[in-house]
Motif scaffolding. Sequence first.
Motif, PDB file in Angstrom:
ATOM      1  N   SER A  15      23.703  28.795   6.197  1.00  0.00           N
ATOM      2  CA  SER A  15      23.950  28.466   4.786  1.00  0.00           C
ATOM      3  C   SER A  15      22.991  27.403   4.278  1.00  0.00           C
ATOM      4  CB  SER A  15      25.397  28.033   4.579  1.00  0.00           C
ATOM      5  OG  SER A  15      25.677  26.879   5.338  1.00  0.00           O
ATOM      6  N   SER A  16      22.720  26.377   5.083  1.00  0.00           N
ATOM      7  CA  SER A  16      21.787  25.347   4.618  1.00  0.00           C
ATOM      8  C   SER A  16      20.363  25.884   4.549  1.00  0.00           C
ATOM      9  CB  SER A  16      21.870  24.109   5.510  1.00  0.00           C
ATOM     10  OG  SER A  16      21.537  24.429   6.825  1.00  0.00           O
ATOM     11  N   ALA A  17      19.990  26.790   5.445  1.00  0.00           N
ATOM     12  CA  ALA A  17      18.648  27.386   5.374  1.00  0.00           C
ATOM     13  C   ALA A  17      18.511  28.254   4.127  1.00  0.00           C
ATOM     14  CB  ALA A  17      18.368  28.205   6.619  1.00  0.00           C
ATOM     15  N   LEU A  18      19.557  28.985   3.790  1.00  0.00           N
ATOM     16  CA  LEU A  18      19.511  29.786   2.564  1.00  0.00           C
ATOM     17  C   LEU A  18      19.430  28.905   1.326  1.00  0.00           C
ATOM     18  CD1 LEU A  18      22.073  32.618   3.378  1.00  0.00           C
ATOM     19  CD2 LEU A  18      19.589  32.828   3.130  1.00  0.00           C
ATOM     20  N   LEU A  19      20.130  27.789   1.350  1.00  0.00           N
ATOM     21  CA  LEU A  19      20.052  26.869   0.220  1.00  0.00           C
ATOM     22  C   LEU A  19      18.682  26.201   0.127  1.00  0.00           C
ATOM     23  CD1 LEU A  19      23.579  25.216   0.263  1.00  0.00           C
ATOM     24  CD2 LEU A  19      22.613  26.660  -1.519  1.00  0.00           C
ATOM     25  N   VAL A  20      18.050  25.940   1.274  1.00  0.00           N
ATOM     26  CA  VAL A  20      16.718  25.325   1.259  1.00  0.00           C
ATOM     27  C   VAL A  20      15.735  26.198   0.499  1.00  0.00           C
ATOM     28  CG1 VAL A  20      14.723  24.773   2.724  1.00  0.00           C
ATOM     29  CG2 VAL A  20      16.962  23.910   3.319  1.00  0.00           C
ATOM     30  N   VAL A  21      15.767  27.495   0.766  1.00  0.00           N
ATOM     31  CA  VAL A  21      14.790  28.378   0.121  1.00  0.00           C
ATOM     32  C   VAL A  21      15.185  28.772  -1.290  1.00  0.00           C
ATOM     33  CG1 VAL A  21      13.927  29.281   2.299  1.00  0.00           C
ATOM     34  CG2 VAL A  21      15.788  30.457   1.162  1.00  0.00           C
ATOM     35  N   SER A  22      16.438  28.534  -1.670  1.00  0.00           N
ATOM     36  CA  SER A  22      16.851  28.949  -3.017  1.00  0.00           C
ATOM     37  C   SER A  22      16.910  27.807  -4.026  1.00  0.00           C
ATOM     38  CB  SER A  22      18.213  29.645  -2.945  1.00  0.00           C
ATOM     39  OG  SER A  22      19.206  28.729  -2.543  1.00  0.00           O
ATOM     40  N   LEU A  23      16.943  26.571  -3.568  1.00  0.00           N
ATOM     41  CA  LEU A  23      17.034  25.451  -4.492  1.00  0.00           C
ATOM     42  C   LEU A  23      15.689  25.171  -5.155  1.00  0.00           C
ATOM     43  CD1 LEU A  23      19.252  22.806  -2.680  1.00  0.00           C
ATOM     44  CD2 LEU A  23      19.811  24.120  -4.700  1.00  0.00           C
ATOM     45  N   LYS A  24      15.754  24.776  -6.412  1.00  0.00           N
ATOM     46  CA  LYS A  24      14.533  24.406  -7.122  1.00  0.00           C
ATOM     47  C   LYS A  24      14.261  22.917  -7.028  1.00  0.00           C
ATOM     48  CE  LYS A  24      14.768  28.238 -10.284  1.00  0.00           C
ATOM     49  NZ  LYS A  24      14.907  28.724 -11.630  1.00  0.00           N
ATOM     50  N   ASN A  25      15.264  22.136  -6.705  1.00  0.00           N
ATOM     51  CA  ASN A  25      15.102  20.700  -6.555  1.00  0.00           C
ATOM     52  C   ASN A  25      14.570  20.409  -5.153  1.00  0.00           C
ATOM     53  OD1 ASN A  25      15.423  17.929  -6.244  1.00  0.00           O
ATOM     54  ND2 ASN A  25      17.191  17.888  -7.620  1.00  0.00           N
ATOM     55  N   THR A  26      13.364  19.892  -5.092  1.00  0.00           N
ATOM     56  CA  THR A  26      12.702  19.677  -3.805  1.00  0.00           C
ATOM     57  C   THR A  26      13.397  18.615  -2.972  1.00  0.00           C
ATOM     58  OG1 THR A  26      10.636  20.212  -4.919  1.00  0.00           O
ATOM     59  CG2 THR A  26      10.461  19.264  -2.739  1.00  0.00           C
ATOM     60  N   ALA A  27      13.907  17.575  -3.600  1.00  0.00           N
ATOM     61  CA  ALA A  27      14.570  16.506  -2.846  1.00  0.00           C
ATOM     62  C   ALA A  27      15.814  17.031  -2.143  1.00  0.00           C
ATOM     63  CB  ALA A  27      14.933  15.359  -3.783  1.00  0.00           C
ATOM     64  N   ARG A  28      16.616  17.789  -2.848  1.00  0.00           N
ATOM     65  CA  ARG A  28      17.828  18.337  -2.223  1.00  0.00           C
ATOM     66  C   ARG A  28      17.471  19.368  -1.147  1.00  0.00           C
ATOM     67  NH1 ARG A  28      20.351  17.876  -7.730  1.00  0.00           N
ATOM     68  NH2 ARG A  28      21.682  16.054  -7.503  1.00  0.00           N
ATOM     69  N   ALA A  29      16.417  20.128  -1.386  1.00  0.00           N
ATOM     70  CA  ALA A  29      15.988  21.106  -0.382  1.00  0.00           C
ATOM     71  C   ALA A  29      15.539  20.403   0.900  1.00  0.00           C
ATOM     72  CB  ALA A  29      14.871  21.976  -0.937  1.00  0.00           C
ATOM     73  N   LEU A  30      14.850  19.271   0.772  1.00  0.00           N
ATOM     74  CA  LEU A  30      14.424  18.527   1.955  1.00  0.00           C
ATOM     75  C   LEU A  30      15.617  17.995   2.740  1.00  0.00           C
ATOM     76  CD1 LEU A  30      11.303  16.552   0.717  1.00  0.00           C
ATOM     77  CD2 LEU A  30      11.387  18.270   2.498  1.00  0.00           C
ATOM     78  N   PHE A  31      16.624  17.512   2.042  1.00  0.00           N
ATOM     79  CA  PHE A  31      17.794  17.000   2.755  1.00  0.00           C
ATOM     80  C   PHE A  31      18.609  18.132   3.376  1.00  0.00           C
ATOM     81  CE2 PHE A  31      16.956  13.250   0.053  1.00  0.00           C
ATOM     82  CZ  PHE A  31      16.752  12.348   1.079  1.00  0.00           C
ATOM     83  N   LEU A  32      18.636  19.291   2.750  1.00  0.00           N
ATOM     84  CA  LEU A  32      19.297  20.441   3.366  1.00  0.00           C
ATOM     85  C   LEU A  32      18.506  20.949   4.567  1.00  0.00           C
ATOM     86  CD1 LEU A  32      20.693  22.348   0.301  1.00  0.00           C
ATOM     87  CD2 LEU A  32      21.986  21.459   2.218  1.00  0.00           C
ATOM     88  N   PHE A  33      17.193  20.807   4.518  1.00  0.00           N
ATOM     89  CA  PHE A  33      16.367  21.153   5.675  1.00  0.00           C
ATOM     90  C   PHE A  33      16.709  20.246   6.855  1.00  0.00           C
ATOM     91  CE2 PHE A  33      12.004  21.270   7.720  1.00  0.00           C
ATOM     92  CZ  PHE A  33      12.211  22.511   8.297  1.00  0.00           C
ATOM     93  N   PHE A  34      17.002  18.996   6.557  1.00  0.00           N
ATOM     94  CA  PHE A  34      17.467  18.037   7.556  1.00  0.00           C
ATOM     95  C   PHE A  34      18.753  18.548   8.224  1.00  0.00           C
ATOM     96  CE2 PHE A  34      19.920  14.104   8.414  1.00  0.00           C
ATOM     97  CZ  PHE A  34      19.046  13.478   9.269  1.00  0.00           C
ATOM     98  N   VAL A  35      19.694  19.040   7.424  1.00  0.00           N
ATOM     99  CA  VAL A  35      20.952  19.586   7.956  1.00  0.00           C
ATOM    100  C   VAL A  35      20.674  20.828   8.800  1.00  0.00           C
ATOM    101  CG1 VAL A  35      23.149  20.658   7.278  1.00  0.00           C
ATOM    102  CG2 VAL A  35      22.331  18.633   6.078  1.00  0.00           C
ATOM    103  N   THR A  36      19.751  21.675   8.341  1.00  0.00           N
ATOM    104  CA  THR A  36      19.411  22.889   9.079  1.00  0.00           C
ATOM    105  C   THR A  36      18.856  22.553  10.464  1.00  0.00           C
ATOM    106  OG1 THR A  36      18.888  24.006   7.005  1.00  0.00           O
ATOM    107  CG2 THR A  36      18.046  25.011   9.006  1.00  0.00           C
ATOM    108  N   LEU A  37      17.972  21.573  10.528  1.00  0.00           N
ATOM    109  CA  LEU A  37      17.383  21.200  11.813  1.00  0.00           C
ATOM    110  C   LEU A  37      18.417  20.618  12.769  1.00  0.00           C
ATOM    111  CD1 LEU A  37      13.989  19.705  10.627  1.00  0.00           C
ATOM    112  CD2 LEU A  37      14.396  21.911  11.697  1.00  0.00           C
ATOM    113  N   PHE A  38      19.344  19.832  12.256  1.00  0.00           N
ATOM    114  CA  PHE A  38      20.389  19.293  13.123  1.00  0.00           C
ATOM    115  C   PHE A  38      21.339  20.387  13.590  1.00  0.00           C
ATOM    116  CE2 PHE A  38      19.506  14.823  12.006  1.00  0.00           C
ATOM    117  CZ  PHE A  38      19.614  14.298  13.279  1.00  0.00           C
TER     118      PHE A  38
END
Length: 180
Positions: A15-38
Motif C-alpha cells: 500500500s505504501s509503495a502504491l501511494l509513493v507512485v501515485s502521490l503528487k506531493n513529493t515530500a509525502r511520497a518520500l516519507f511513504l518511501f521510508f515506510v515502504t523500505l522499513f
Amino acid sequence: MEELLFYAFAALAISSALLVVSLKNTARALFLFFVTLFAMAGLFLFALADFVAITQILVYVGGVLILMIFAFMLSNKELLKDLQSTSSRFIAMPNIQSLLLSIAFLALMTYGIIAWQQQTPEWIMQNIKMNQVIQPTDNNISQLGVKFMTYYILPFEVISIFLLMALIGASQLSRKEGDE
C-alpha cells in the motif's frame, strides 16, 4: 501470529509503495518511501535474512533516502512552505490518521511481543527438532562476504551502480535552477 505480522508487513509495503507512485506531493511520497523500505526490512526478517534487513535499513534508508530528502529540502523551498502552512491546528486530518496508524502499529507490536513470550512459534520448534538453529557463534557474515564476492558478484555490482545513480540523482536534484 506470524502470518498476521507477515501479511501486515506485506500490506504495508504494497500500500505504501502504491501511494509513493501515485502521490503528487513529493515530500509525502518520500516519507511513504521510508515506510515502504522499513516494511521490506520486516519482510526480510521473516525470511530469516537479518543481515539483509539491516543492510536494507542502513543502505537504503540511511543512505539513499536521506540523500533524496536532503536534495528535496534544498531544491523545493516553495513546496516546504506549502506543507508548513497547510495545517495550523494541532489535530488536523493527516495528524489523526498518523496517530491512529501509530497506535495500531504499537498495538500490533505489543501483541506480537506478548504472544512470542507466551508460546514459541511452530516453525521455530520444527527447526529446533531438526537441529537447524543458527547459533550466536555461527559466522554468517563471512559466508555472506564470500558469496557476495564470488557467486553474487553481478548483483552486488548492480547495487553499487544503483547507489551511484542515486547519489548523482540526489546531487542533481539539489542543484539550483540557474546552475548549468
